[in-house]
Design an enzyme around this catalytic site. Structure first.
Site, PDB file in Angstrom:
ATOM      1  N   GLY A  13      37.059  91.147  48.092  1.00 49.97           N
ATOM      2  CA  GLY A  13      35.988  91.894  47.432  1.00 49.97           C
ATOM      3  C   GLY A  13      34.870  90.969  46.960  1.00 49.97           C
ATOM      4  N   THR A  91      37.614 101.682  40.297  1.00 50.69           N
ATOM      5  CA  THR A  91      37.141 102.635  39.285  1.00 50.69           C
ATOM      6  C   THR A  91      37.323 104.056  39.842  1.00 50.69           C
ATOM      7  OG1 THR A  91      34.906 102.420  40.170  1.00 50.69           O
ATOM      8  CG2 THR A  91      35.404 101.138  38.197  1.00 50.69           C
ATOM      9  N   GLY A 148      32.789 107.625  30.343  1.00 51.92           N
ATOM     10  CA  GLY A 148      33.271 107.970  31.694  1.00 51.92           C
ATOM     11  C   GLY A 148      34.298 107.005  32.247  1.00 51.92           C
ATOM     12  N   TYR A 152      39.672 103.190  33.066  1.00 51.86           N
ATOM     13  CA  TYR A 152      39.339 101.793  33.387  1.00 51.86           C
ATOM     14  C   TYR A 152      39.359 100.933  32.124  1.00 51.86           C
ATOM     15  CZ  TYR A 152      36.438  98.016  35.440  1.00 51.86           C
ATOM     16  OH  TYR A 152      35.935  96.808  35.891  1.00 51.86           O
TER      17      TYR A 152
HETATM   18  N1  LIG Z   1      31.505  93.826  39.452  1.00 51.78           N
HETATM   19  C1  LIG Z   1      31.463  93.908  38.130  1.00 51.78           C
HETATM   20  O1  LIG Z   1      30.415  94.051  37.518  1.00 51.78           O
HETATM   21  C2  LIG Z   1      32.722  93.792  37.335  1.00 51.78           C
HETATM   22  C3  LIG Z   1      32.610  93.786  35.946  1.00 51.78           C
HETATM   23  C4  LIG Z   1      33.748  93.669  35.171  1.00 51.78           C
HETATM   24  C5  LIG Z   1      34.985  93.559  35.793  1.00 51.78           C
HETATM   25  N2  LIG Z   1      35.074  93.585  37.144  1.00 51.78           N
HETATM   26  C6  LIG Z   1      36.403  93.467  37.732  1.00 51.78           C
HETATM   27  O2  LIG Z   1      36.412  92.423  38.654  1.00 51.78           O
HETATM   28  C7  LIG Z   1      37.383  92.698  39.685  1.00 51.78           C
HETATM   29  C8  LIG Z   1      36.726  92.553  41.056  1.00 51.78           C
HETATM   30  O3  LIG Z   1      35.696  93.527  41.140  1.00 51.78           O
HETATM   31  P1  LIG Z   1      34.584  93.517  42.289  1.00 51.78           P
HETATM   32  O4  LIG Z   1      33.318  93.852  41.631  1.00 51.78           O
HETATM   33  O5  LIG Z   1      34.704  92.291  43.112  1.00 51.78           O
HETATM   34  O6  LIG Z   1      35.043  94.814  43.091  1.00 51.78           O
HETATM   35  P2  LIG Z   1      35.240  95.014  44.669  1.00 51.78           P
HETATM   36  O7  LIG Z   1      35.398  96.478  44.841  1.00 51.78           O
HETATM   37  O8  LIG Z   1      34.197  94.312  45.429  1.00 51.78           O
HETATM   38  O9  LIG Z   1      36.628  94.273  44.930  1.00 51.78           O
HETATM   39  C9  LIG Z   1      37.869  94.783  44.527  1.00 51.78           C
HETATM   40  C10 LIG Z   1      38.873  94.459  45.609  1.00 51.78           C
HETATM   41  O10 LIG Z   1      40.171  94.923  45.195  1.00 51.78           O
HETATM   42  C11 LIG Z   1      40.805  95.435  46.349  1.00 51.78           C
HETATM   43  N3  LIG Z   1      41.867  96.364  45.993  1.00 51.78           N
HETATM   44  C12 LIG Z   1      41.719  97.604  45.452  1.00 51.78           C
HETATM   45  N4  LIG Z   1      42.927  98.176  45.316  1.00 51.78           N
HETATM   46  C13 LIG Z   1      43.852  97.283  45.751  1.00 51.78           C
HETATM   47  C14 LIG Z   1      45.267  97.319  45.875  1.00 51.78           C
HETATM   48  N5  LIG Z   1      45.978  98.377  45.491  1.00 51.78           N
HETATM   49  N6  LIG Z   1      45.891  96.231  46.402  1.00 51.78           N
HETATM   50  C15 LIG Z   1      45.179  95.139  46.809  1.00 51.78           C
HETATM   51  N7  LIG Z   1      43.834  95.071  46.723  1.00 51.78           N
HETATM   52  C16 LIG Z   1      43.174  96.129  46.200  1.00 51.78           C
HETATM   53  C17 LIG Z   1      39.688  96.124  47.129  1.00 51.78           C
HETATM   54  O11 LIG Z   1      40.032  96.354  48.488  1.00 51.78           O
HETATM   55  C18 LIG Z   1      38.541  95.143  46.936  1.00 51.78           C
HETATM   56  O12 LIG Z   1      38.488  94.191  47.984  1.00 51.78           O
HETATM   57  C19 LIG Z   1      37.917  94.098  39.391  1.00 51.78           C
HETATM   58  O13 LIG Z   1      39.132  93.996  38.694  1.00 51.78           O
HETATM   59  C20 LIG Z   1      36.852  94.698  38.505  1.00 51.78           C
HETATM   60  O14 LIG Z   1      37.366  95.702  37.672  1.00 51.78           O
HETATM   61  C21 LIG Z   1      33.979  93.701  37.939  1.00 51.78           C
END
Ligand SMILES: NC(=O)c1ccc[n+]([C@@H]2O[C@H](COP(=O)([O-])OP(=O)(O)OC[C@H]3O[C@@H](n4cnc5c(N)ncnc54)[C@H](O)[C@@H]3O)[C@@H](O)[C@H]2O)c1
Length: 246
Positions: A13, A91, A148, A152
């Site tokens: 991701g 989410t 919302g 999460y």
């Molecule tokens: N992007 C932001 O602003 C932000 C802010 C705060 C926290 N986060 C957290 O950071 C982390 C990464 O987020 P991101 O923005 O890179 O999101 P993203 O959607 O780009 O990446 C998330 C990855 O998790 C994988 N995934 C989902 N369900 C899964 C499962 N059951 N088994 C294995 N893999 C699974 C998805 O395929 C995806 O590749 C998450 O935990 C997210 O909650 C992100």
């Protein structure tokens, strides 16, 4: 000493890819773990990380038994599992009144249950070897709550409870456990948010910009360094000043 082996869940991701690359550049052997049904994205990931010591393993981290197999497979193939970054997240936003039980369970299982699943299986080897680094990727939403996002925010706040409890249990074994709470970072997850919401949020961030995946990856490299042995049970906010606390 042989290279430390790092596992990054949600590894293909937005944040995961940056974390994998930064850890590889810091001299780690990295295994990116993600769902097996993301063929196009997995192929793009493999291309992007070509030349780095980064491998891919398919697993659903919400599945406890699958996480056991995954950990055993990584230890058999790479010798150890020293660094675990619980980053997979999803989410399923909705106000609580409209949220169904499926939306609640799915978010809790992937965002919080997965960290339990992986830690439960990885800890034994870390304890036996007397070294481990665990980083749980939480969120500013877990610190403040968010409209919302009851599911999460509950999962992300829960991650820090897990972090602090585990940190106490394993500190004497050479294992540190910390959380990182990102603010709003430019990834596919935030790209799905409406543009006007994003611009309102950006205006409220003291740094006046969204974060970049590398902002989080640098924090992961710091917390997983061998030398970061006295930082444990901490939450590192990486949010441009959006939420400050001590
Ligand atoms: N992007 C932001 O602003 C932000 C802010 C705060 C926290 N986060 C957290 O950071 C982390 C990464 O987020 P991101 O923005 O890179 O999101 P993203 O959607 O780009 O990446 C998330 C990855 O998790 C994988 N995934 C989902 N369900 C899964 C499962 N059951 N088994 C294995 N893999 C699974 C998805 O395929 C995806 O590749 C998450 O935990 C997210 O909650 C992100």
């Amino acid at each position: 000493m042989s290279k430390r082996v790092a596992v990054v869940t949600g590894g293909i991701g937005g944040l995961g890819t940056a974390i994998c690359k930064a850890l590889a550049q810091a001299g780690r052997t990295v295994v990116a773990v993600d769902l097996g049904d993301r063929a196009e994205r997995t192929a793009a990931f493999r291309q992007e990380v070509e030349g780095h010591d980064i491998h891919f393993a398919a697993a659903d981290v919400a599945d406890h038994a699958a996480c056991g197999e995954l950990v055993r497979g990584i230890e058999a193939r790479h010798g150890t599992l020293d660094i675990l970054v619980n980053n997979a997240g999803i989410t399923r936003d909705s106000t609580l009144r409209k949220m169904d039980r499926g939306q609640w369970d799915e978010v809790l299982d992937v965002n919080l249950g997965s960290a339990f699943n992986l830690c439960a299986h990885a800890l034994e080897g870390m304890q036996a070897r007397g070294f481990g680094r665990v980083v749980n990727i939480s969120s500013v939403s877990g610190q403040t709550g968010n409209f919302g996002q009851a599911n999460y925010a509950a999962a992300k706040a829960g991650l820090h409870g897990l972090t602090m409890s585990m940190a106490r249990e394993v500190a004497a074994k050479g294992i540190t456990v910390n959380s990182i709470s990102p603010g709003y970072i430019e990834t596919p997850m935030t790209a799905a948010m409406p543009a006007e919401v994003l611009s309102r949020i950006t205006a409220s961030i003291p740094a006046r910009r969204m974060g970049q995946p590398d902002d989080i990856a640098r924090a992961v490299v710091f917390l997983t360094d061998d030398a970061a042995s006295y930082v444990t049970g901490a939450n590192l906010a990486v949010n441009g000043g959006l939420f400050m606390s001590f």
